[in-house]
Design a protein around this motif. Structure first.
Motif, mmCIF file in Angstrom:
data_model
loop_
_atom_site.group_PDB
_atom_site.id
_atom_site.type_symbol
_atom_site.label_atom_id
_atom_site.label_comp_id
_atom_site.label_asym_id
_atom_site.label_seq_id
_atom_site.Cartn_x
_atom_site.Cartn_y
_atom_site.Cartn_z
ATOM 1 N N PHE A 102 7.146 -10.197 3.964
ATOM 2 C CA PHE A 102 6.327 -9.937 2.783
ATOM 3 C C PHE A 102 5.929 -8.473 2.847
ATOM 4 C CE2 PHE A 102 5.810 -14.545 3.230
ATOM 5 C CZ PHE A 102 6.199 -14.925 1.955
ATOM 6 N N LEU A 103 5.842 -7.824 1.728
ATOM 7 C CA LEU A 103 5.680 -6.373 1.696
ATOM 8 C C LEU A 103 4.245 -5.903 1.452
ATOM 9 C CD1 LEU A 103 8.907 -5.574 -0.350
ATOM 10 C CD2 LEU A 103 8.596 -5.606 2.145
ATOM 11 N N ASP A 104 3.293 -6.830 1.407
ATOM 12 C CA ASP A 104 1.921 -6.423 1.078
ATOM 13 C C ASP A 104 1.040 -6.192 2.308
ATOM 14 O OD1 ASP A 104 1.716 -9.042 1.849
ATOM 15 O OD2 ASP A 104 0.819 -9.757 -0.012
ATOM 16 N N ASN A 105 1.624 -6.269 3.506
ATOM 17 C CA ASN A 105 0.903 -6.022 4.749
ATOM 18 C C ASN A 105 -0.330 -6.914 4.919
ATOM 19 O OD1 ASN A 105 0.901 -4.708 7.219
ATOM 20 N ND2 ASN A 105 -0.523 -3.137 6.533
ATOM 21 N N GLY A 106 -0.242 -8.138 4.420
ATOM 22 C CA GLY A 106 -1.342 -9.088 4.548
ATOM 23 C C GLY A 106 -1.179 -9.948 5.788
ATOM 24 N N ARG A 109 3.194 -12.627 6.978
ATOM 25 C CA ARG A 109 4.114 -11.536 7.294
ATOM 26 C C ARG A 109 5.550 -11.776 6.829
ATOM 27 N NH1 ARG A 109 1.156 -7.410 7.961
ATOM 28 N NH2 ARG A 109 2.480 -6.441 9.496
#
Length: 153
Positions: A102-106, A109
């Motif tokens: 996932f690319l939002d760094n939340g 992962r």
């Protein structure tokens, strides 16, 4: 000839009158629906059965941020190389259908989608991942159903 023209004119007038009358009736009266036949009622059920036969159970691992987050670049790179090698190995064996971050760094992962026989097998494959072993990632596994042969564009 005169008689033929009169007959043709009357016939055309009758046809036009019938057409206009039919159009007027269809505008003023709501169309009544026929009750579907037993065969027509079975069609959606048959379609539903067919659709379910096209479904397959996969196992999805949601990879989450783990308790151990190394700060040393060399260690991070070593874990990441091992993680990617493990992904390539599972894919080459036909056990991993899809994976990605996932690319939002939340906290969430990435995902793994497994084509294996059991949840236990998916768990063992995920636990063998170097990033999971190190504690950089933790997993949450779920059975997941999708249509056979579905691909992304």
């Amino acid at each position: 000839m005169k008689k033929l023209l009169q007959t043709t004119g009357i016939t055309l007038a009758l046809c036009l009158g019938c057409t206009l009358a039919t159009q007027a009736q269809s505008k003023t009266k709501p169309a009544t629906k026929k009750a579907p036949s037993a065969k027509a009622q079975e069609a959606p059920k048959q379609q539903e059965l067919t659709d379910m036969s096209q479904m397959k159970t996969y196992y999805m691992a949601l990879l989450k941020k783990g308790p151990y987050q190394p700060t040393d670049t060399a260690e991070v790179n070593t874990i990441q190389r091992g993680h990617m090698a493990h992904i390539r190995k599972m894919a080459a064996e036909g056990k991993l259908v899809m994976a990605g971050p996932f690319l939002d760094n939340g906290e969430l992962r990435g995902i793994f989608i497994f084509d294996v026989a059991t949840l236990e097998e998916a768990k063992a494959l995920t636990e063998a991942d170097p990033a999971v072993k190190a504690g950089k990632l933790i997993m949450e596994l779920h059975p997941w159903m999708s249509q056979r042969g579905t691909t992304l564009p």
